[in-house]
Design a protein around this motif. Structure first.
Motif, PDB file in Angstrom:
ATOM      1  N   ASP A  55       9.001   3.080   7.373  1.00  9.68           N
ATOM      2  CA  ASP A  55       8.655   4.453   7.414  1.00  9.68           C
ATOM      3  C   ASP A  55       9.658   4.794   8.427  1.00  9.68           C
ATOM      4  O   ASP A  55       9.621   4.984   9.698  1.00  9.68           O
ATOM      5  N   GLU A  61       3.146   4.525 -17.313  1.00  8.48           N
ATOM      6  CA  GLU A  61       2.740   3.850 -16.684  1.00  8.48           C
ATOM      7  C   GLU A  61       0.956   4.582 -16.378  1.00  8.48           C
ATOM      8  O   GLU A  61      -0.103   3.960 -16.388  1.00  8.48           O
ATOM      9  N   GLN A  91      13.097   9.657  -2.118  1.00  5.17           N
ATOM     10  CA  GLN A  91      13.330   8.170  -3.395  1.00  5.17           C
ATOM     11  C   GLN A  91      11.981   7.221  -2.620  1.00  5.17           C
ATOM     12  O   GLN A  91      11.658   6.620  -3.951  1.00  5.17           O
ATOM     13  N   GLN A  92      11.830   6.701  -1.656  1.00  2.81           N
ATOM     14  CA  GLN A  92      11.290   5.540  -0.674  1.00  2.81           C
ATOM     15  C   GLN A  92       9.448   6.215  -1.847  1.00  2.81           C
ATOM     16  O   GLN A  92       8.868   5.248  -2.114  1.00  2.81           O
ATOM     17  N   MET A  93       9.289   7.194  -1.782  1.00  8.03           N
ATOM     18  CA  MET A  93       7.960   8.099  -2.326  1.00  8.03           C
ATOM     19  C   MET A  93       7.705   8.177  -3.050  1.00  8.03           C
ATOM     20  O   MET A  93       6.821   7.321  -4.415  1.00  8.03           O
ATOM     21  N   ARG A 147       9.670   5.953  -5.742  1.00  4.21           N
ATOM     22  CA  ARG A 147       9.553   4.542  -6.070  1.00  4.21           C
ATOM     23  C   ARG A 147       8.557   4.207  -6.115  1.00  4.21           C
ATOM     24  O   ARG A 147       7.978   3.047  -7.044  1.00  4.21           O
ATOM     25  N   GLU A 148       7.160   4.162  -4.919  1.00  7.89           N
ATOM     26  CA  GLU A 148       5.878   4.129  -5.166  1.00  7.89           C
ATOM     27  C   GLU A 148       4.775   4.624  -6.295  1.00  7.89           C
ATOM     28  O   GLU A 148       3.811   4.474  -6.305  1.00  7.89           O
ATOM     29  N   ALA A 149       5.670   6.178  -6.431  1.00 10.18           N
ATOM     30  CA  ALA A 149       4.439   6.558  -6.940  1.00 10.18           C
ATOM     31  C   ALA A 149       4.364   6.041  -8.917  1.00 10.18           C
ATOM     32  O   ALA A 149       5.890   6.410  -9.421  1.00 10.18           O
ATOM     33  N   PRO A 150       2.734   6.583  -9.685  1.00  9.03           N
ATOM     34  CA  PRO A 150       3.353   5.478 -10.922  1.00  9.03           C
ATOM     35  C   PRO A 150       4.627   6.872 -12.179  1.00  9.03           C
ATOM     36  O   PRO A 150       4.198   7.886 -11.752  1.00  9.03           O
ATOM     37  N   THR A 151       5.644   6.419 -12.854  1.00  3.05           N
ATOM     38  CA  THR A 151       5.655   6.614 -13.708  1.00  3.05           C
ATOM     39  C   THR A 151       4.829   7.823 -14.829  1.00  3.05           C
ATOM     40  O   THR A 151       3.859   7.140 -14.765  1.00  3.05           O
TER      41      THR A 151
END
Length: 179
Positions: free
Chosen positions: A84, A141, A130-132, A134-138
Motif C-alpha cells: 500500500d 465484468e 494503477q493499483q486501484m 487493477r482491482e476495480a471491475p471492468t
C-alpha cells in the motif's frame, strides 16, 4: 592574516574525534583548549573547518531532516499494509510541505529539489491509481454480473415483484448492461 594581534581569532572548532564529548565553541580571541582547533584566522573558522576551500560548517540541518524523514517513514510503515503506497505518498507530501514551509522565494537548487519531490509525488500517485484500477471491475465484468443477478431475479422472484426488482437493479447500475 592581520599584523594586529587583536584582530586574530582562534577557530575553536572541535577536532575530529571530540564531536560529542566537547561542547561547541565559536571562534574567539582566546583558544578554547585541548580538543579544539588552534589555528588563528582573521575571523570565523579556519579553511579546514568551514572557510572557503575547506569543509563546510556543520549546522545539523541534514541530520534534522534525516530525523524528520525517519519519523515520516516509521509513521507510514506502521499504518500501511505491504504494497500500500498511500503511506509513501503521505511521506512525500509531508516532505514537500516541510520543504516549502515558510519559504517566500526559492533559489535554483530549491526549485530543482521541489520539482524532484513533485515528480516523485506524481509517480507514486500514478502507481496508486494503477493499483486501484487493477482491482476495480471492468465494464464487461459489471455487465456480466448484473445480467447474472437479473437471471437470478427472474428465476426466484415472484412475477408481481420481478419487474420492480429488475428496474431497481437497472437503476443501481445506471442502465449499464441489458436485463
Amino acid at each position: 592574516m592581520s599584523d594586529n594581534q587583536s584582530d586574530v581569532t582562534y577557530c575553536n572548532a572541535r577536532n575530529k574525534g571530540n564531536g560529542d564529548t566537547l561542547e561547541k565553541r565559536d571562534p574567539a580571541p582566546e583558544h578554547a583548549g585541548d580538543g579544539y582547533c588552534s589555528r588563528m584566522t582573521d575571523g570565523g573558522r579556519c579553511r579546514m573547518h568551514g572557510r572557503s576551500g575547506g569543509a563546510p560548517v556543520k549546522h545539523g540541518l541534514h541530520s534534522a531532516l534525516r530525523d524528520d524523514l525517519r519519523e515520516y517513514v516509521e509513521h507510514a510503515a506502521n499504518m500501511d499494509a505491504p504494497g500500500d503506497l498511500k503511506g509513501e505518498l503521505a511521506v512525500l507530501r509531508g516532505l514537500l510541505y516541510d520543504f516549502l514551509d515558510g519559504k517566500e522565494q526559492l533559489d535554483e537548487a530549491g526549485v530543482k529539489s521541489a520539482h524532484k519531490l513533485l515528480s516523485e509525488l506524481r509517480k507514486t500517485s500514478d502507481t496508486i491509481h494503477q493499483q486501484m484500477m487493477r482491482e476495480a471491475p471492468t465494464q464487461k465484468e459489471v455487465r456480466r454480473f448484473t445480467e447474472q443477478v437479473g437471471q437470478i431475479l427472474r428465476e426466484y422472484v415472484p412475477d408481481e415483484k420481478r419487474a420492480d426488482a429488475l428496474r431497481e437493479l437497472d437503476r443501481l447500475t445506471e442502465g449499464k448492461g441489458s436485463l
